[in-house]
Scaffold this motif. Structure first.
Motif, PDB file in Angstrom:
ATOM      1  N   VAL A   2      -0.450 -17.698  -5.752  1.00 15.59           N
ATOM      2  CA  VAL A   2      -0.032 -16.304  -5.886  1.00 15.59           C
ATOM      3  C   VAL A   2      -1.259 -15.406  -5.962  1.00 15.59           C
ATOM      4  N   GLN A   3      -1.218 -14.332  -5.207  1.00 15.87           N
ATOM      5  CA  GLN A   3      -2.288 -13.353  -5.257  1.00 15.87           C
ATOM      6  C   GLN A   3      -1.683 -11.966  -5.331  1.00 15.87           C
ATOM      7  N   LEU A   4      -2.175 -11.174  -6.285  1.00 15.50           N
ATOM      8  CA  LEU A   4      -1.712  -9.802  -6.471  1.00 15.50           C
ATOM      9  C   LEU A   4      -2.924  -8.889  -6.434  1.00 15.50           C
ATOM     10  N   VAL A   5      -2.876  -7.864  -5.603  1.00 19.82           N
ATOM     11  CA  VAL A   5      -4.012  -6.961  -5.456  1.00 19.82           C
ATOM     12  C   VAL A   5      -3.517  -5.525  -5.616  1.00 19.82           C
ATOM     13  N   GLU A   6      -3.989  -4.861  -6.677  1.00 21.36           N
ATOM     14  CA  GLU A   6      -3.588  -3.473  -6.942  1.00 21.36           C
ATOM     15  C   GLU A   6      -4.548  -2.499  -6.288  1.00 21.36           C
ATOM     16  N   SER A   7      -4.035  -1.329  -6.020  1.00 19.96           N
ATOM     17  CA  SER A   7      -4.851  -0.224  -5.522  1.00 19.96           C
ATOM     18  C   SER A   7      -4.158   1.084  -5.873  1.00 19.96           C
ATOM     19  N   SER A  17       0.051  13.521 -10.041  1.00 19.71           N
ATOM     20  CA  SER A  17       0.750  12.312  -9.620  1.00 19.71           C
ATOM     21  C   SER A  17      -0.227  11.316  -9.003  1.00 19.71           C
ATOM     22  N   LEU A  18       0.137  10.056  -9.105  1.00 16.17           N
ATOM     23  CA  LEU A  18      -0.572   8.974  -8.430  1.00 16.17           C
ATOM     24  C   LEU A  18       0.464   7.937  -8.009  1.00 16.17           C
ATOM     25  N   ARG A  19       0.147   7.197  -6.944  1.00 13.44           N
ATOM     26  CA  ARG A  19       0.988   6.067  -6.566  1.00 13.44           C
ATOM     27  C   ARG A  19       0.133   4.808  -6.528  1.00 13.44           C
ATOM     28  N   LEU A  20       0.526   3.842  -7.334  1.00 15.77           N
ATOM     29  CA  LEU A  20      -0.150   2.552  -7.352  1.00 15.77           C
ATOM     30  C   LEU A  20       0.573   1.587  -6.423  1.00 15.77           C
ATOM     31  N   SER A  21      -0.205   0.712  -5.811  1.00  9.00           N
ATOM     32  CA  SER A  21       0.349  -0.321  -4.938  1.00  9.00           C
ATOM     33  C   SER A  21      -0.091  -1.687  -5.428  1.00  9.00           C
ATOM     34  N   CYS A  22       0.752  -2.684  -5.203  1.00 12.16           N
ATOM     35  CA  CYS A  22       0.441  -4.070  -5.541  1.00 12.16           C
ATOM     36  C   CYS A  22       0.866  -4.933  -4.364  1.00 12.16           C
ATOM     37  N   GLY A  26       1.960 -15.342  -1.482  1.00 12.73           N
ATOM     38  CA  GLY A  26       2.116 -16.643  -2.116  1.00 12.73           C
ATOM     39  C   GLY A  26       3.331 -16.770  -3.008  1.00 12.73           C
ATOM     40  N   LEU A  27       4.264 -15.802  -2.932  1.00  9.91           N
ATOM     41  CA  LEU A  27       5.456 -15.834  -3.779  1.00  9.91           C
ATOM     42  C   LEU A  27       6.693 -16.203  -2.972  1.00  9.91           C
ATOM     43  N   LYS A  76       6.558  -5.254   3.624  1.00  6.56           N
ATOM     44  CA  LYS A  76       5.124  -5.253   3.356  1.00  6.56           C
ATOM     45  C   LYS A  76       4.752  -6.125   2.159  1.00  6.56           C
ATOM     46  N   ASN A  77       5.748  -6.734   1.512  1.00  3.77           N
ATOM     47  CA  ASN A  77       5.496  -7.550   0.313  1.00  3.77           C
ATOM     48  C   ASN A  77       4.668  -6.786  -0.713  1.00  3.77           C
TER      49      ASN A  77
END
Length: 124
Positions: A2-7, A17-22, A26-27, A76-77
């Motif tokens: 499993v890999q999770l990458v935030e931005s 406002s802000l929008r976070l992505s993850c 691997g899930l 886009k997972n």
């Protein structure tokens, strides 16, 4: 694996406002709940929101309800956290996490995969 990458973190003025992505890989997504947590300096990690991947069912902490929205893009997972009406108290490192169950949980201990985190700073 499993890999999770935030931005998407950054500096914003109060009320902004802000929008976070993850981005997740691997899930077996149909069996997962994805969560967002945050940790401010000197404080414990705090639950923000979670979403059941297969149904899109969501749950929020009272402190962000009505201001933050969690969502996912199944093509886009990727899991998102749209944060509106930000307050200085929202300043923290925000991390996404994956829980290998369809049961939703606010406990960090229920999640077994974590991203590296992204800093959100809200100035007054």
């Amino acid at each position: 694996q499993v890999q999770l990458v935030e931005s998407g973190g950054g500096l914003v003025q109060a009320g902004g406002s802000l929008r976070l992505s993850c981005a997740a890989s691997g899930l077996t997504f149909s069996s997962y709940v994805m969560g967002w947590f945050r940790q401010a300096p000197g404080k414990e990690r705090e639950f923000v929101a979670c979403i059941r991947w297969i149904s899109g069912t969501t749950y929020y902490a009272d402190s962000v309800k009505g201001r933050f929205t969690i969502s996912r893009d199944i093509w886009k997972n990727t899991v998102y956290l749209q944060m509106n009406s930000l307050e200085p108290e929202d300043t923290a490192v925000y991390s996404c996490a994956a829980r290998p169950s369809q049961g939703m949980s606010i406990s960090p201990n229920a999640y077994d995969s974590w991203g590296q985190g992204t800093q959100v700073t809200v100035s007054s």
